[in-house]
Enzyme design. Structure first.
Site, PDB file in Angstrom:
ATOM      1  N   TYR A  58      21.087  47.962  40.132  1.00  0.00           N
ATOM      2  CA  TYR A  58      21.181  46.585  40.637  1.00  0.00           C
ATOM      3  C   TYR A  58      20.859  45.549  39.559  1.00  0.00           C
ATOM      4  O   TYR A  58      20.429  44.437  39.881  1.00  0.00           O
ATOM      5  CB  TYR A  58      20.239  46.401  41.830  1.00  0.00           C
ATOM      6  CG  TYR A  58      20.759  47.017  43.115  1.00  0.00           C
ATOM      7  CD1 TYR A  58      22.028  46.702  43.616  1.00  0.00           C
ATOM      8  CD2 TYR A  58      19.977  47.903  43.865  1.00  0.00           C
ATOM      9  CE1 TYR A  58      22.506  47.259  44.803  1.00  0.00           C
ATOM     10  CE2 TYR A  58      20.454  48.461  45.058  1.00  0.00           C
ATOM     11  CZ  TYR A  58      21.713  48.124  45.516  1.00  0.00           C
ATOM     12  OH  TYR A  58      22.185  48.661  46.697  1.00  0.00           O
ATOM     13  N   THR A  98      28.738  42.295  52.964  1.00  0.00           N
ATOM     14  CA  THR A  98      27.355  42.570  52.528  1.00  0.00           C
ATOM     15  C   THR A  98      26.342  42.246  53.622  1.00  0.00           C
ATOM     16  O   THR A  98      25.440  43.030  53.903  1.00  0.00           O
ATOM     17  CB  THR A  98      27.039  41.715  51.264  1.00  0.00           C
ATOM     18  OG1 THR A  98      28.043  41.963  50.281  1.00  0.00           O
ATOM     19  CG2 THR A  98      25.669  42.029  50.718  1.00  0.00           C
ATOM     20  N   ASN A 106      21.952  47.417  55.126  1.00  0.00           N
ATOM     21  CA  ASN A 106      23.400  47.485  55.369  1.00  0.00           C
ATOM     22  C   ASN A 106      23.991  48.875  55.123  1.00  0.00           C
ATOM     23  O   ASN A 106      25.173  49.022  54.859  1.00  0.00           O
ATOM     24  CB  ASN A 106      24.133  46.388  54.591  1.00  0.00           C
ATOM     25  CG  ASN A 106      23.876  46.440  53.110  1.00  0.00           C
ATOM     26  OD1 ASN A 106      23.228  47.359  52.624  1.00  0.00           O
ATOM     27  ND2 ASN A 106      24.385  45.467  52.383  1.00  0.00           N
ATOM     28  N   HIS A 166      26.235  51.531  50.106  1.00  0.00           N
ATOM     29  CA  HIS A 166      26.647  50.806  48.898  1.00  0.00           C
ATOM     30  C   HIS A 166      28.043  51.294  48.545  1.00  0.00           C
ATOM     31  O   HIS A 166      28.350  52.471  48.736  1.00  0.00           O
ATOM     32  CB  HIS A 166      25.703  51.114  47.728  1.00  0.00           C
ATOM     33  CG  HIS A 166      26.280  50.698  46.405  1.00  0.00           C
ATOM     34  ND1 HIS A 166      26.203  49.414  45.938  1.00  0.00           N
ATOM     35  CD2 HIS A 166      27.007  51.395  45.481  1.00  0.00           C
ATOM     36  CE1 HIS A 166      26.827  49.337  44.778  1.00  0.00           C
ATOM     37  NE2 HIS A 166      27.332  50.524  44.474  1.00  0.00           N
ATOM     38  N   LYS A 206      22.505  54.765  52.185  1.00  0.00           N
ATOM     39  CA  LYS A 206      21.168  54.246  51.881  1.00  0.00           C
ATOM     40  C   LYS A 206      20.097  54.835  52.814  1.00  0.00           C
ATOM     41  O   LYS A 206      20.420  55.400  53.869  1.00  0.00           O
ATOM     42  CB  LYS A 206      21.197  52.713  51.974  1.00  0.00           C
ATOM     43  CG  LYS A 206      22.116  52.047  50.922  1.00  0.00           C
ATOM     44  CD  LYS A 206      22.068  50.517  51.060  1.00  0.00           C
ATOM     45  CE  LYS A 206      22.886  49.814  49.998  1.00  0.00           C
ATOM     46  NZ  LYS A 206      22.797  48.324  50.116  1.00  0.00           N
ATOM     47  N   GLU A 239      28.669  52.655  37.444  1.00  0.00           N
ATOM     48  CA  GLU A 239      27.740  53.243  38.412  1.00  0.00           C
ATOM     49  C   GLU A 239      27.843  54.761  38.466  1.00  0.00           C
ATOM     50  O   GLU A 239      26.832  55.456  38.539  1.00  0.00           O
ATOM     51  CB  GLU A 239      28.015  52.649  39.801  1.00  0.00           C
ATOM     52  CG  GLU A 239      27.698  51.154  39.877  1.00  0.00           C
ATOM     53  CD  GLU A 239      28.087  50.523  41.205  1.00  0.00           C
ATOM     54  OE1 GLU A 239      27.818  49.334  41.383  1.00  0.00           O
ATOM     55  OE2 GLU A 239      28.680  51.211  42.066  1.00  0.00           O
ATOM     56  N   ARG A 291      29.041  48.629  58.120  1.00  0.00           N
ATOM     57  CA  ARG A 291      27.881  47.723  58.145  1.00  0.00           C
ATOM     58  C   ARG A 291      27.807  46.932  59.445  1.00  0.00           C
ATOM     59  O   ARG A 291      26.713  46.657  59.957  1.00  0.00           O
ATOM     60  CB  ARG A 291      27.952  46.779  56.942  1.00  0.00           C
ATOM     61  CG  ARG A 291      27.626  47.487  55.622  1.00  0.00           C
ATOM     62  CD  ARG A 291      28.026  46.667  54.432  1.00  0.00           C
ATOM     63  NE  ARG A 291      27.452  47.149  53.187  1.00  0.00           N
ATOM     64  CZ  ARG A 291      27.720  46.615  51.990  1.00  0.00           C
ATOM     65  NH1 ARG A 291      28.547  45.591  51.902  1.00  0.00           N
ATOM     66  NH2 ARG A 291      27.166  47.099  50.904  1.00  0.00           N
ATOM     67  N   PHE A 312      15.477  38.311  46.348  1.00  0.00           N
ATOM     68  CA  PHE A 312      15.320  39.525  47.163  1.00  0.00           C
ATOM     69  C   PHE A 312      15.299  40.810  46.315  1.00  0.00           C
ATOM     70  O   PHE A 312      15.262  41.910  46.848  1.00  0.00           O
ATOM     71  CB  PHE A 312      16.435  39.614  48.224  1.00  0.00           C
ATOM     72  CG  PHE A 312      17.843  39.586  47.659  1.00  0.00           C
ATOM     73  CD1 PHE A 312      18.424  40.731  47.137  1.00  0.00           C
ATOM     74  CD2 PHE A 312      18.579  38.404  47.667  1.00  0.00           C
ATOM     75  CE1 PHE A 312      19.717  40.715  46.622  1.00  0.00           C
ATOM     76  CE2 PHE A 312      19.877  38.367  47.151  1.00  0.00           C
ATOM     77  CZ  PHE A 312      20.448  39.532  46.627  1.00  0.00           C
ATOM     78  N   ARG A 368      35.403  49.483  50.367  1.00  0.00           N
ATOM     79  CA  ARG A 368      34.674  48.252  50.680  1.00  0.00           C
ATOM     80  C   ARG A 368      35.175  47.596  51.969  1.00  0.00           C
ATOM     81  O   ARG A 368      34.403  46.995  52.710  1.00  0.00           O
ATOM     82  CB  ARG A 368      34.726  47.280  49.499  1.00  0.00           C
ATOM     83  CG  ARG A 368      33.725  47.686  48.412  1.00  0.00           C
ATOM     84  CD  ARG A 368      33.697  46.727  47.273  1.00  0.00           C
ATOM     85  NE  ARG A 368      33.052  45.455  47.571  1.00  0.00           N
ATOM     86  CZ  ARG A 368      31.746  45.224  47.485  1.00  0.00           C
ATOM     87  NH1 ARG A 368      30.920  46.185  47.153  1.00  0.00           N
ATOM     88  NH2 ARG A 368      31.253  44.036  47.746  1.00  0.00           N
TER      89      ARG A 368
HETATM   90  P1  ADP Z   1      27.408  44.578  48.053  1.00  0.00           P
HETATM   91  O1  ADP Z   1      26.424  45.705  48.332  1.00  0.00           O
HETATM   92  O2  ADP Z   1      28.205  44.210  49.256  1.00  0.00           O
HETATM   93  O3  ADP Z   1      28.256  44.831  46.834  1.00  0.00           O
HETATM   94  P2  ADP Z   1      25.772  42.801  46.407  1.00  0.00           P
HETATM   95  O4  ADP Z   1      26.196  43.621  45.224  1.00  0.00           O
HETATM   96  O5  ADP Z   1      25.931  41.317  46.297  1.00  0.00           O
HETATM   97  O6  ADP Z   1      26.533  43.260  47.732  1.00  0.00           O
HETATM   98  O7  ADP Z   1      24.253  43.081  46.743  1.00  0.00           O
HETATM   99  C1  ADP Z   1      23.715  44.374  46.615  1.00  0.00           C
HETATM  100  C2  ADP Z   1      22.770  44.613  47.776  1.00  0.00           C
HETATM  101  O8  ADP Z   1      21.716  43.655  47.737  1.00  0.00           O
HETATM  102  C3  ADP Z   1      23.393  44.439  49.153  1.00  0.00           C
HETATM  103  O9  ADP Z   1      24.121  45.561  49.588  1.00  0.00           O
HETATM  104  C4  ADP Z   1      22.172  44.199  49.999  1.00  0.00           C
HETATM  105  O10 ADP Z   1      21.476  45.424  50.238  1.00  0.00           O
HETATM  106  C5  ADP Z   1      21.324  43.325  49.068  1.00  0.00           C
HETATM  107  N1  ADP Z   1      21.565  41.889  49.287  1.00  0.00           N
HETATM  108  C6  ADP Z   1      22.616  41.156  48.827  1.00  0.00           C
HETATM  109  N2  ADP Z   1      22.504  39.873  49.202  1.00  0.00           N
HETATM  110  C7  ADP Z   1      21.348  39.778  49.914  1.00  0.00           C
HETATM  111  C8  ADP Z   1      20.658  38.703  50.556  1.00  0.00           C
HETATM  112  N3  ADP Z   1      21.150  37.443  50.558  1.00  0.00           N
HETATM  113  N4  ADP Z   1      19.482  38.981  51.185  1.00  0.00           N
HETATM  114  C9  ADP Z   1      18.982  40.227  51.194  1.00  0.00           C
HETATM  115  N5  ADP Z   1      19.584  41.299  50.589  1.00  0.00           N
HETATM  116  C10 ADP Z   1      20.747  41.084  49.959  1.00  0.00           C
HETATM  117 MG    MG Z   2      27.677  45.038  44.843  1.00  0.00          MG
END
Ligand code: ADP
Ligand code: MG
Length: 167
Positions: A50, A96, A121, A124, A10, A135, A107, A58, A90
């Site tokens: 997303y 996350t 973080n 992805h 990212k 994706e 992360r 958010f 992962r």
């Molecule tokens: P991951 O990336 O671990 O698969 P998610 O798919 O749930 O997690 O979320 C996608 C992205 O959205 C996260 O990597 C992070 O950048 C952002 N995100 C997720 N949850 C939050 C949150 N509670 N507050 C702020 N950003 C978030």
């Molecule tokens: Mg995800």
């Protein structure tokens, strides 16, 4: 089972020059990279990627973050291939929420939460093989990968491309 997993380095990681460290850490999975490219993420691509988070409060900030509004407009997209690729990547990426991620995970090591509450973080990773397929098909064309695990077909397609100008 051979799987493919989309990894995005990212914009916060790109601006901090963390790419090398992250790739070294991901190499511990013993998976192979079958595609990579630097991408300027459009709003359309970000929102499609997303789409499952559209209702989250958010969401708008997340779209700005992945498009590079807070850092630089650059994401490194990679496809990793191998047995259990998504779970392995992962695990290496960590939780996350960077504050909850294992300290030695990517992360945990490099992520932070900003004062605005954005999870920076750094990476992805596709959640599972099904998401990986969705994706990867969104981010890559099959001819951009050295190995494909999803069916392909030869088709004549008119694609507008920027080419080097001839003298
Ligand atoms: P991951 O990336 O671990 O698969 P998610 O798919 O749930 O997690 O979320 C996608 C992205 O959205 C996260 O990597 C992070 O950048 C952002 N995100 C997720 N949850 C939050 C949150 N509670 N507050 C702020 N950003 C978030
Ligand atoms: Mg995800």
């Amino acid at each position: 089972m051979t799987e493919q997993c989309l990894v995005l380095i990212k914009p916060d990681a790109i601006i901090k020059h963390l790419t090398g460290d992250i790739l070294a850490k991901l190499a511990e999975t013993n998976l192979h990279i079958v595609g990579s490219k630097v991408v300027q993420v459009t709003k359309e691509l970000a929102e499609e990627h997303y789409q499952h988070l559209r209702e989250e409060k958010f969401f708008d900030e997340l779209i700005k973050y992945i498009m590079g509004h807070y850092h630089m407009k650059s994401v490194l997209a990679l496809v990793y291939e191998g047995d259990g690729a998504c779970a392995k990547i992962r695990k290496c990426a960590g939780a996350t929420n960077p504050e909850e991620a294992e300290p030695h995970s990517v992360r945990g090591k490099y992520g932070r939460i900003t004062s605005k509450g954005i999870f920076e973080n750094v990476v992805h990773a596709s959640e599972n093989p099904k998401e990986g397929e969705r994706e990867i098909k969104l981010w890559f064309r099959p001819d951009e990968l050295i190995s494909t695990i999803y069916p392909t077909e030869m088709k004549e397609a008119k694609i507008e491309k920027m080419l080097w100008k001839e003298d």
